[in-house]
Design an enzyme around this catalytic site. Sequence first.
Site, short mmCIF file in Angstrom:
data_model
loop_
_atom_site.label_atom_id
_atom_site.label_comp_id
_atom_site.label_asym_id
_atom_site.label_seq_id
_atom_site.Cartn_x
_atom_site.Cartn_y
_atom_site.Cartn_z
N ASP A 182 9.75 -5.83 5.13
CA ASP A 182 8.81 -6.84 4.64
C ASP A 182 8.21 -7.66 5.77
OD1 ASP A 182 9.23 -6.35 1.76
OD2 ASP A 182 11.26 -7.06 2.17
N ASP A 195 12.19 -3.28 10.62
CA ASP A 195 12.30 -4.15 9.45
C ASP A 195 11.24 -3.70 8.45
OD1 ASP A 195 12.95 -6.52 7.88
OD2 ASP A 195 11.03 -7.31 8.60
#
Length: 343
Positions: free
Chosen positions: A14, A12
């Site tokens: 952020d 991922d």
Amino acid sequence: MEEDRVLAVILDLDGTLLDTERATKNVLKEFLAEYGKVPDAEKEERRLGQMHKEAAAAIVKDYDLPLTADEFTEAIMPMYQEKWPRAKALPGVNRLIRHLRKHGVPLALASNSIRRHIETKISHQQGWKESFSVILGGDDVKQGKPSPDIFLEAAKRLGIDSSACLVIEDSLVGVRAAKASGVKVVAVPSLQCQDERYSIANCVLHSLLEFQPELWGLPAFEDWVQNALPIEPLYVRDLLGELFPRDGFAVAKITEDNASYEFVPDQVCGVFFGWAKLEIHGIFKVVVSIGWDLSLGTVRRVTQYILEALKLSEEDVIVAQDALDLPIFSHQASSPLFAEDSL
């Protein structure tokens, strides 16, 4: 076991790789202030990891804003984009990306951000774009997280069965999506002291500095030096705390109320060492224990500093004392930052 061996890693963006939450944390507050509103911390926590379109609609409704979701997005997005270049890689991230790339482990990036925004964010991080053979945004799949679509598509484009992929995520939304796709999941929560909420993950870490590739059948790190791990420097300024003696050491207990953690992400937890400048006494070797205080029913950042002393009785301090005499660590004592304001 061979059938449990990981062949690819999906990350991922952020809150997992980039500390975008810290870089942009006041944007919503500033925006809502124009309408006489203040953010609800509990509601905003629940939105972590959501698709922006979904979050925008909920924000407009929750704060009764005189805007449509599209108008809200058009108004606030430039404020976020202005802050993105300030977002720093979280501790252990560059180390992990370089290590996996060096050993030829396929890497994918899978974020609920739209692809255009992902490319803008990673453009500020040297070597990231070329490290990923697959980059997917929420607009590249039918449904974003918590749907498993983005992880299934990432595995498909990598040419590897999802069961042989490892996903690293920070949000509960992302962890749920990953588990639903059949991958193995390491959670590095951006919300601290809520490990029980991430129990569906295969493993929960404070930060990627704790990640052990060999546990997943991946090549182990080989960068430890005399029981100490060199990391990218973390900086803390304006420490205010009374020094008091304990077991031959000078100890200062610091809380978030009397220190600036500008360069220390929330995921940092554990024992660290380095150098501290005291306004009057000069530069000292320092051992730093960083954690969280839950004693009052609220989460507060607590840091304990043990300054160099003649008597060394704790293993962590002994390791630090020896390591700080090595060139790989000692050069930090000459950091230009020490010529500025005292720590």
